[in-house]
Design a protein around this motif. Structure first.
Motif: not given
Length: 105
Positions: A21-22, A24-26, A29-32, A34-35
């Motif tokens: 997820a980290e 993807y966030e980099k 992407l939004s946190e949701k 990415a999660e």
């Protein structure tokens, strides 16, 4: 067990999802989102949730999805002529050198 319940995952799988997820966030992407993608990747990797113990559970959690990293990365560079690649390499080296001077205590 309701969908989205994470209690059947091992600690290792949860760490794995966090790291994915980290990444993807980099990528912005939004946190949701990415999660969501991270857990999808863990499921693809490990074939769903696993708790240690029980009959034949607690299987290995290898990283098949992660093996694709290098395969994807090299494509753009390989398509560029050697001159462009070496120019990029020189530029990168210069940047590293500049940053090293910057960060020297």
């Amino acid at each position: 067990m309701p969908r989205g319940d994470k209690s059947k995952y091992t600690g290792k799988q949860e760490r794995k999802a966090d790291h994915i997820a980290e990444g993807y966030e980099k990528h912005g992407l939004s946190e949701k989102e990415a999660e969501r993608r991270a857990w999808a990747t863990v499921n693809k990797d490990d074939g769903g949730g696993k708790k240690e113990g029980g009959s034949g559970r607690g299987k290995s959690t290898s990283h098949p999805a992660a093996h694709r990293g290098g395969a994807i990365g090299g494509k753009a560079a390989a398509a560029r002529p050697a001159a462009a690649r070496s120019a990029a390499a020189k530029k990168a080296a210069a940047t590293r050198k500049r940053n090293a001077e910057h960060h020297a205590h």
